[in-house]
Design a protein around this motif. Structure first.
Motif, PDB file in Angstrom:
ATOM      1  N   PHE A   1       0.822  -1.202   0.000  1.00  0.00           N
ATOM      2  CA  PHE A   1       0.000   0.000   0.000  1.00  0.00           C
ATOM      3  C   PHE A   1       0.862   1.260   0.000  1.00  0.00           C
ATOM      4  O   PHE A   1       0.478   2.279  -0.583  1.00  0.00           O
ATOM      5  N   ALA A   2       2.017   1.197   0.649  1.00  0.00           N
ATOM      6  CA  ALA A   2       2.942   2.320   0.580  1.00  0.00           C
ATOM      7  C   ALA A   2       3.423   2.503  -0.860  1.00  0.00           C
ATOM      8  O   ALA A   2       3.480   3.629  -1.380  1.00  0.00           O
ATOM      9  N   TYR A   3       3.777   1.391  -1.504  1.00  0.00           N
ATOM     10  CA  TYR A   3       4.217   1.464  -2.897  1.00  0.00           C
ATOM     11  C   TYR A   3       3.101   2.012  -3.795  1.00  0.00           C
ATOM     12  O   TYR A   3       3.343   2.876  -4.645  1.00  0.00           O
ATOM     13  N   GLU A   4       1.872   1.496  -3.630  1.00  0.00           N
ATOM     14  CA  GLU A   4       0.779   1.937  -4.486  1.00  0.00           C
ATOM     15  C   GLU A   4       0.488   3.421  -4.295  1.00  0.00           C
ATOM     16  O   GLU A   4       0.165   4.127  -5.250  1.00  0.00           O
ATOM     17  N   GLY A   5       0.592   3.898  -3.050  1.00  0.00           N
ATOM     18  CA  GLY A   5       0.410   5.327  -2.827  1.00  0.00           C
ATOM     19  C   GLY A   5       1.469   6.137  -3.565  1.00  0.00           C
ATOM     20  O   GLY A   5       1.160   7.156  -4.191  1.00  0.00           O
TER      21      GLY A   5
ATOM     22  N   ALA B   1       5.421  11.147  -4.063  1.00  0.00           N
ATOM     23  CA  ALA B   1       5.931   9.802  -4.328  1.00  0.00           C
ATOM     24  C   ALA B   1       7.096   9.463  -3.412  1.00  0.00           C
ATOM     25  O   ALA B   1       7.176   8.353  -2.859  1.00  0.00           O
ATOM     26  N   VAL B   2       8.003  10.406  -3.227  1.00  0.00           N
ATOM     27  CA  VAL B   2       9.150  10.169  -2.345  1.00  0.00           C
ATOM     28  C   VAL B   2       8.684   9.946  -0.909  1.00  0.00           C
ATOM     29  O   VAL B   2       9.117   9.009  -0.222  1.00  0.00           O
ATOM     30  N   ALA B   3       7.773  10.802  -0.452  1.00  0.00           N
ATOM     31  CA  ALA B   3       7.257  10.659   0.911  1.00  0.00           C
ATOM     32  C   ALA B   3       6.475   9.361   1.066  1.00  0.00           C
ATOM     33  O   ALA B   3       6.514   8.727   2.126  1.00  0.00           O
ATOM     34  N   GLY B   4       5.774   8.955   0.000  1.00  0.00           N
ATOM     35  CA  GLY B   4       5.004   7.724   0.064  1.00  0.00           C
ATOM     36  C   GLY B   4       5.878   6.500   0.275  1.00  0.00           C
ATOM     37  O   GLY B   4       5.580   5.634   1.106  1.00  0.00           O
TER      38      GLY B   4
ATOM     39  N   ARG C   1      -1.501   8.424  11.615  1.00  0.00           N
ATOM     40  CA  ARG C   1      -0.776   8.849  10.409  1.00  0.00           C
ATOM     41  C   ARG C   1      -1.649   9.756   9.545  1.00  0.00           C
ATOM     42  O   ARG C   1      -1.176  10.756   8.991  1.00  0.00           O
ATOM     43  N   ALA C   2      -2.923   9.396   9.402  1.00  0.00           N
ATOM     44  CA  ALA C   2      -3.824  10.205   8.584  1.00  0.00           C
ATOM     45  C   ALA C   2      -3.997  11.596   9.174  1.00  0.00           C
ATOM     46  O   ALA C   2      -3.937  12.609   8.456  1.00  0.00           O
ATOM     47  N   LEU C   3      -4.200  11.670  10.482  1.00  0.00           N
ATOM     48  CA  LEU C   3      -4.386  12.973  11.125  1.00  0.00           C
ATOM     49  C   LEU C   3      -3.109  13.805  11.060  1.00  0.00           C
ATOM     50  O   LEU C   3      -3.145  15.009  10.776  1.00  0.00           O
ATOM     51  N   GLY C   4      -1.960  13.177  11.313  1.00  0.00           N
ATOM     52  CA  GLY C   4      -0.698  13.895  11.237  1.00  0.00           C
ATOM     53  C   GLY C   4      -0.429  14.441   9.853  1.00  0.00           C
ATOM     54  O   GLY C   4       0.042  15.580   9.686  1.00  0.00           O
TER      55      GLY C   4
ATOM     56  N   ALA D   1       0.914  11.831  -0.174  1.00  0.00           N
ATOM     57  CA  ALA D   1       0.942  10.367  -0.204  1.00  0.00           C
ATOM     58  C   ALA D   1       0.792   9.742   1.182  1.00  0.00           C
ATOM     59  O   ALA D   1       0.040   8.786   1.342  1.00  0.00           O
ATOM     60  N   PRO D   2       1.476  10.248   2.212  1.00  0.00           N
ATOM     61  CA  PRO D   2       1.248   9.682   3.545  1.00  0.00           C
ATOM     62  C   PRO D   2      -0.219   9.740   3.968  1.00  0.00           C
ATOM     63  O   PRO D   2      -0.739   8.814   4.594  1.00  0.00           O
ATOM     64  N   TYR D   3      -0.886  10.827   3.614  1.00  0.00           N
ATOM     65  CA  TYR D   3      -2.320  10.975   3.904  1.00  0.00           C
ATOM     66  C   TYR D   3      -3.131   9.904   3.172  1.00  0.00           C
ATOM     67  O   TYR D   3      -3.931   9.181   3.769  1.00  0.00           O
TER      68      TYR D   3
END
Length: 410
Positions: A146-150, A267-270, A285-288, A321-323
């Protein structure tokens, strides 16, 4: 297993050919929205009409995606994505042929093209759990997937607008949409025919037989869909603001390159999110990430040149991406296994609706004020709304079992 080892293992399991096809197959959707905005606004001289056409494409795609996702859950991704890829490519070609004609017809064709186009990114997410099924390290691999897909989604939304900008400068906006149509016909078809689609359908059928299809909608999924609606508004408003500023600077094609930097930082952050410790829950993570969006979007209200807007958008992308990774991961966990395709496309649809809303509102504000600042104000306001939404809804994201997995509260 380290994040790098997890990524390597994922690519070994799926095959490099699949990874490439799944990435290139999502480019046409990333190209179509900005391509439509530039095509129509250039032909008519109206940002509002350009935003309307691009919004119609996005809304129609958003409405059609959950239907297609649910159908793919039932009959498999292969036939659904194959038909969508061919019809979507034809729709983009028809839009290029029609632009300059009747306004209503142009908007209608844009909507039909959007309705037909497949959501390759969300459907690719669905394939990772079946591909990793039976492995002891599956939880870690799915998190990495999921990190990769983001990151892949954000990279596509960097490369897609960049290609649109390049082709708009080298040829014209119609060339960008024709290139998107060709990519969709080739790589959308290849994604549909990949063997992973068959394996995913078999996995869904097995879990539906064992535990039933289960309920799709829940309070948690609604919250997550609203969160994605906000990020879609951010995309649409930021893209429109960049287009207005670039056009005022005498280089409308640069809008694609400016918006592409959003995907570069994202992409880099993801990819880096795979290094976050597991003890930091996805709710936190979503809230941050939402708070980071507020902070990083504020400088857009001060930009006045292509250089400054590019730097501001690049920084903003680092929180996107983290969001989205957190939201999609939570979405995958709060629905039954047999409904993941529908859930992923619901979230993607919310993004599309948000894009349409953001592009339309920002376009109208820009027309009314004659300035890019108004469009970017829509971006900043939306990040505040997203933060408040996630802050007050944390208690909704609690322990909704999905088989052996749970969404643990922060």
């Amino acid at each position: 297993m380290s994040p790098l080892a997890s990524y390597k293992r994922l690519f070994d399991l799926a095959g490099p050919g699949y990874v490439l096809v799944a990435f290139l197959g999502r480019l046409p959707l990333a190209m179509s929205q900005l391509g439509t905005l530039l095509l129509v606004s250039t032909a008519t001289g109206s940002y509002g009409l350009g935003g309307l056409a691009a919004g119609a494409l996005a809304v129609a795609n958003a409405l059609g995606a959950p239907v297609a996702g649910g159908l793919a859950d039932r009959v498999g991704q292969r036939p659904v994505v194959l038909v969508q890829s061919l019809l979507g490519a034809a729709g983009l070609v028809a839009l290029v042929a029609q632009v300059g004609g009747a306004t209503t017809t142009t908007v209608l064709i844009a909507a039909l093209a959007g309705l037909a186009m497949p959501q390759v990114g969300p459907l690719a997410r669905v394939r990772w759990r079946p591909l990793t099924h039976g492995r002891d390290d599956q939880p870690r691999l799915v998190d990495a997937a999921f990190a990769y897909e983001g990151a892949a989604d954000e990279a596509s939304f960097a490369l897609g607008p960049a290609l649109v900008g390049l082709l708009a400068v080298a040829i014209d906006p119609s060339g960008a949409l024709l290139a998107g149509a060709a990519l969709l016909a080739v790589f959308g078809t290849a994604f549909a025919l990949d063997q992973s689609a068959v394996r995913t359908h078999a996995y869904a059928l097995t879990h539906a037989h064992l535990g039933g299809a289960g309920r799709l909608l829940s309070a948690a999924l609604v919250v997550l869909a609203l969160a994605q609606l906000c990020i879609g508004v951010l995309f649409g408003a930021t893209q429109t603001g960049a287009t207005v500023l670039a056009t005022a600077a005498g280089n409308p094609g640069a809008a694609g390159f400016v918006h592409a930097t959003l995907g570069v930082g994202s992409a880099v952050a993801g990819l880096a999110t795979a290094y976050l410790p597991a003890r930091i829950g996805y709710e936190r993570r979503a809230l941050g990430a939402a708070v980071a969006l507020v902070v990083l979007s504020a400088p857009l209200l001060l930009v006045g040149s292509l250089l400054t807007v590019t730097l501001a958008v690049l920084a903003l992308g680092c929180a996107v991406a983290p969001y989205m990774i957190a939201v999609f991961t939570l979405g995958e966990r709060v629905v039954p296994p047999a409904r993941v395709g529908a859930a992923m496309t619901v979230l993607a649809s919310a993004t599309g609706v948000g894009y349409a809303l953001g592009a339309s509102v920002a376009g109208r504000v820009a027309d009314a004020t004659g300035s890019h600042t108004g469009a970017f104000a829509v971006t900043v306001t939306t990040t505040v709304v997203a933060t408040v939404l996630l802050a007050v809804s944390q208690h909704r994201l609690v322990s909704e079992k999905r088989g052996e997995r749970e969404l643990v509260p922060a």
